[in-house]
Structures are given as C-alpha cells and as structure tokens.
Design an enzyme around this catalytic site. Structure first.
Site, PDB file in Angstrom:
ATOM      1  N   LYS A 132       0.988  -1.266  -0.049  1.00 45.26           N
ATOM      2  CA  LYS A 132      -0.023  -0.037   0.118  1.00 45.26           C
ATOM      3  C   LYS A 132       0.993   1.188  -0.098  1.00 45.26           C
ATOM      4  O   LYS A 132       2.070   1.080   0.353  1.00 45.26           O
ATOM      5  CB  LYS A 132      -0.856   0.077   1.205  1.00 45.26           C
ATOM      6  N   ARG A 168     -10.712   0.550  14.354  1.00 50.13           N
ATOM      7  CA  ARG A 168     -10.628   1.592  13.141  1.00 50.13           C
ATOM      8  C   ARG A 168     -11.813   1.007  12.355  1.00 50.13           C
ATOM      9  O   ARG A 168     -12.989   0.930  12.644  1.00 50.13           O
ATOM     10  CB  ARG A 168      -9.131   1.457  12.777  1.00 50.13           C
ATOM     11  N   HIS A 226      -6.693  -6.916  12.549  1.00 47.65           N
ATOM     12  CA  HIS A 226      -5.328  -6.224  12.468  1.00 47.65           C
ATOM     13  C   HIS A 226      -5.072  -5.663  14.149  1.00 47.65           C
ATOM     14  O   HIS A 226      -6.052  -5.134  14.570  1.00 47.65           O
ATOM     15  CB  HIS A 226      -5.463  -5.048  11.759  1.00 47.65           C
ATOM     16  N   ARG A 234       0.799 -10.827   6.836  1.00 50.74           N
ATOM     17  CA  ARG A 234       0.746  -9.594   6.119  1.00 50.74           C
ATOM     18  C   ARG A 234       1.790  -8.664   6.505  1.00 50.74           C
ATOM     19  O   ARG A 234       1.805  -7.454   7.058  1.00 50.74           O
ATOM     20  CB  ARG A 234      -0.484  -8.865   6.381  1.00 50.74           C
ATOM     21  N   TYR A 278      17.882  30.840   7.409  1.00 49.03           N
ATOM     22  CA  TYR A 278      16.920  31.575   8.161  1.00 49.03           C
ATOM     23  C   TYR A 278      16.676  31.621   9.588  1.00 49.03           C
ATOM     24  O   TYR A 278      16.789  30.678  10.135  1.00 49.03           O
ATOM     25  CB  TYR A 278      15.358  31.065   7.334  1.00 49.03           C
ATOM     26  N   CYS A 326      16.057  24.503   4.629  1.00 50.06           N
ATOM     27  CA  CYS A 326      15.341  25.437   3.917  1.00 50.06           C
ATOM     28  C   CYS A 326      14.313  24.519   2.951  1.00 50.06           C
ATOM     29  O   CYS A 326      14.592  23.348   2.937  1.00 50.06           O
ATOM     30  CB  CYS A 326      16.196  26.299   3.055  1.00 50.06           C
ATOM     31  N   ASP A 372      14.879  24.281  -0.410  1.00 44.95           N
ATOM     32  CA  ASP A 372      15.444  23.361  -1.504  1.00 44.95           C
ATOM     33  C   ASP A 372      16.785  23.137  -1.032  1.00 44.95           C
ATOM     34  O   ASP A 372      17.540  22.662  -1.845  1.00 44.95           O
ATOM     35  CB  ASP A 372      15.464  24.569  -2.579  1.00 44.95           C
TER      36      ASP A 372
HETATM   37  C1  LIG Z   1      -0.022  -1.643   6.742  1.00 42.87           C
HETATM   38  C2  LIG Z   1      -1.011  -2.952   7.138  1.00 42.87           C
HETATM   39  C3  LIG Z   1      -0.164  -4.038   7.403  1.00 42.87           C
HETATM   40  C4  LIG Z   1       1.263  -4.171   7.306  1.00 42.87           C
HETATM   41  O1  LIG Z   1       1.907  -3.904   8.697  1.00 42.87           O
HETATM   42  P1  LIG Z   1       3.173  -3.536   9.012  1.00 42.87           P
HETATM   43  O2  LIG Z   1       3.409  -3.165  10.178  1.00 42.87           O
HETATM   44  O3  LIG Z   1       3.825  -2.710   8.278  1.00 42.87           O
HETATM   45  O4  LIG Z   1       3.876  -4.905   8.959  1.00 42.87           O
HETATM   46  C5  LIG Z   1      -0.959  -5.209   7.524  1.00 42.87           C
HETATM   47  N1  LIG Z   1      -2.542  -5.311   7.440  1.00 42.87           N
HETATM   48  C6  LIG Z   1      -2.766  -4.065   7.448  1.00 42.87           C
HETATM   49  C7  LIG Z   1      -4.692  -4.238   7.431  1.00 42.87           C
HETATM   50  C8  LIG Z   1      -2.338  -3.121   7.236  1.00 42.87           C
HETATM   51  O5  LIG Z   1      -3.048  -2.164   7.091  1.00 42.87           O
END
Ligand SMILES: *Cc1c(COP(=O)(O)O)cnc(C)c1O
Length: 366
Positions: A40, A132, A160, A215, A256, A303, A305
């Site tokens: 992602k 979430r 998650h 994942r 600056y 800065c 740039d």
């Molecule tokens: C981003 C994400 C992951 C990966 O998480 P990491 O901490 O980068 O390994 C896995 N599952 C979901 C749903 C995520 O949003």
C-alpha cells in the site's frame, strides 16, 4: 570520494526487498502460513510495481494494498498473483476490482451490499480491538450470516493488531481471543474461511498467530518494528551531493532565522535538498549527514530547497555524495534515526519520500 551529482535521489535496493521478503516468508512457512506482501501507499514510498514484482520473485503468494485502485494498478502492470485490498470509498470501481480478481475487505453490511451482487471474493474483517475499520463484534453474527447467504465468496476472516510492536502487550491476547470467537461464529454460519491477522511485528514474534496468511509490510522494507534481532536490510537510501563549498568566518550566522553561528572559521557545504525533497525542517540542527567518510552536522535551518553542512577545515569536492539516510552500515544516519529524533516512526519517514522532485533509482532490477 563517491561522486553522484544527485540533487535529491532515493535508491531502492530490490535485492534487499527480495532478501527481506524471503526471510519473512520462511518464518511464515515454518508454521504453514502463506505470505501477503503489503505494498500500500506506493509500497511505503518504495514504488509499488517494482517492489511487488520483487516480492513475488522472492516468494510472496499474495499482495495487499489499501485501495482497489492501488490493486488495479498492479494488475495493469501485469502482476497476476492474488490481490487483496481493504479500504475504499463507496464510489470505488468495485466492478473492475472483481473482474480483475481483486479480493475485497468487508467490514459492514453496507460494504457487503456494495460488492456481494458482483460476486466478489471477500475477506470479512472483525474489529478485535483496534477500533478502526472492521465489524464490531455485536454486528458480526449478522454480517457472517448475510455474507454466507450472498453471492459473495467468503475467502477469509481477518483483523489487525493495535500493539503487536509491543510484544507482551495485553491487548494482543485479547484481540487473539476475540478473533477466535469471531472464527467460531463464522464456522457456525456454515463458512470455512481462511484467517489472517499478523502484521510484521506479529509475524516475527507470534508464530502461534500466523494462521493461514501473514501480512508483512514494514519488515519487507528492511525496517524492524520490534527489538528482536533479525537480518533485515533497509532497502531505501536517500542521497544528495555537494553543489558548492564556502568559507564562513567566525561570528557569521547561517540560514533563515540565524539559529546557528559559526564559533570559528569553517567550511560550509551546500546541499540541494530541503523540506520540499523530504528533509523535515524539524530536523534543523538535529541531523547529521554522511559526507566524505564521516558524519557531519547540518547547521542552521533546513530550507525548502537546500541545507548547509559544517565541514570544519575539510574541503569535500563539489559533487561529493551526501548520504541523508541509508542502511547505517557505514555509520550514516538511518530512517529510524530521523524518526527517533522527530518522535515518529520510520514508516512515516520512508512513506513520505514519494515526491515529484525526488528521483527514484532501482538497484537489482531483473
Ligand atoms: C499496513 C498494514 C499491514 C502491514 O503492517 P506492518 O506493520 O507494516 O507490517 C498489514 N495489514 C494491514 C491491514 C495494514 O493496514
């Protein structure tokens, strides 16, 4: 001296991505789990298509994206492995996603109704405590029953973790328990879904929670979310180069706001990378670069740039490479060091490096 003449350039080492993914996939395989590489947000700023290809070459069975649009972009690039995406607005192109074989995350009846009539392959998400997306446990029995009775194919249930990067955190056990309850309810509804819940941190520290698919995201990019030692190699290096050098007299102030004043005569190297290129202004006076074989401090404000490096009496040549962050092998700063200084996480540092003015170069392209 390394000459680069880079203005602001990010190098992505695809061999490092392959090495990391292979290591993670081996962890997963030890418990019989398949690996879904998370790409992602343009692969956390590393470039979705090249990273996706490298991950598949190294053994990823699945690729995960946030949006269906990100998944479709991978299909258009010729990537054929199973794809999963989980967060879309109601107007997303679900028809194309289903037609292109993109599995979709579903967290509610409303989301199910959007995609089930298309015959989508869905992964039902239970909210086990992150609060979430994900279906609240109270609504879960209705969701699994509706999904079982719909035209959708239920491939998996998933969730998650909130605190997997703090091994031993009590929320991990609680979330695992709620995940089991949700699974039992899915079985009672006549489903026989796969299960997935482990991000990088859980993949590395909780083999008992691998289930069918893991994942990993951040660890594939070589950034370790836990303190447990792993042979991970950071894939991203951020470099620029010296465009000019000037002698500044003691008592002269720099950049600056004149926040830094030379205490003795010194040589200042000018580097053409600033906050428009991903060098956070909040690192002004709080960062080093690696230049001509050593760490040297950035002085005065960063800065838009450019930034200035105090070289003392050394005289690095114009064109000398300036490493802003890298693997840390030579002693150069790392994305993690920037994150620690800023009070954030390395995820944010690398993900914010996708910028129009920063060129990207790939090593290890096959
Ligand atoms: C981003 C994400 C992951 C990966 O998480 P990491 O901490 O980068 O390994 C896995 N599952 C979901 C749903 C995520 O949003």
């Amino acid at each position: 001296m390394t000459t680069s003449f880079a203005r602001a350039e990010v190098t992505i080492d695809l061999d490092a991505i392959r090495h990391n993914l292979a290591l993670l996939a081996a962890h997963a395989a030890s418990t019989g789990a398949a690996t879904m590489a998370i790409v992602k947000a343009d692969a956390y700023g590393h470039g979705a298509v090249p990273v996706a290809r490298a991950a598949v070459e190294a053994g990823a069975h699945w690729l995960g994206t946030c949006s269906a649009g990100e998944a479709l972009a991978l299909r258009r690039a010729g990537i054929t492995v199973p794809l999963f995406s989980w967060l879309d607005t109601a107007d997303a192109d679900f028809e194309s996603a289903v037609a292109e074989g993109v599995d979709l995350g579903v967290s509610s009846l409303a989301e199910l109704e959007r995609v089930a009539p298309l015959g989508a392959r869905v992964h039902l998400k239970i909210d086990t405590g992150l609060s979430r997306n994900g279906c609240p446990p109270a609504e879960w029995p209705d969701l699994v029953r509706a999904a079982a009775a719909s035209k959708a194919e239920v491939v998996a249930i998933w969730s998650h973790f909130a605190c997997a990067d703090e091994p031993g955190h009590p929320s991990i056990e609680l979330q695992a328990k709620r995940f089991q309850v949700a699974y039992d309810i899915a079985l009672e509804a006549g489903l026989n879904p796969l299960r997935h819940i482990a991000n990088s941190a859980a993949l590395l520290t909780r083999p008992d929670l691998h289930f069918d698919i893991v994942r990993p995201g951040i660890a594939m990019y070589g950034l370790n979310p836990v303190t447990q030692q792993e042979d991970l190699r950071p894939a991203m290096t951020f470099r620029s180069s010296v465009v000019s050098l000037k002698r500044v007299a003691a008592g002269e102030s720099v950049s600056y706001g004149h926040t830094w004043t030379a205490s003795q005569d010194t040589n200042l190297a000018l580097v053409p990378a600033g906050y428009a290129d991903g060098v956070p202004r909040l690192l002004s006076g709080r960062m080093d670069v690696w230049l001509d074989g050593k760490r040297r401090p950035v002085v005065g404000r960063v800065c838009m740039d450019q930034l200035m490096v105090d070289c003392g009496n050394d005289t690095p040549a114009v064109g000398s490479e300036v490493l802003l962050f890298g693997t840390g092998e030579k002693g150069e700063p790392t994305a993690r060091e920037w994150a620690d200084t800023l009070g954030t996480i390395d995820y944010e540092i690398v993900t914010s490096m996708y910028r129009p003015r920063v060129t990207r170069r790939y090593l290890g392209v096959r």
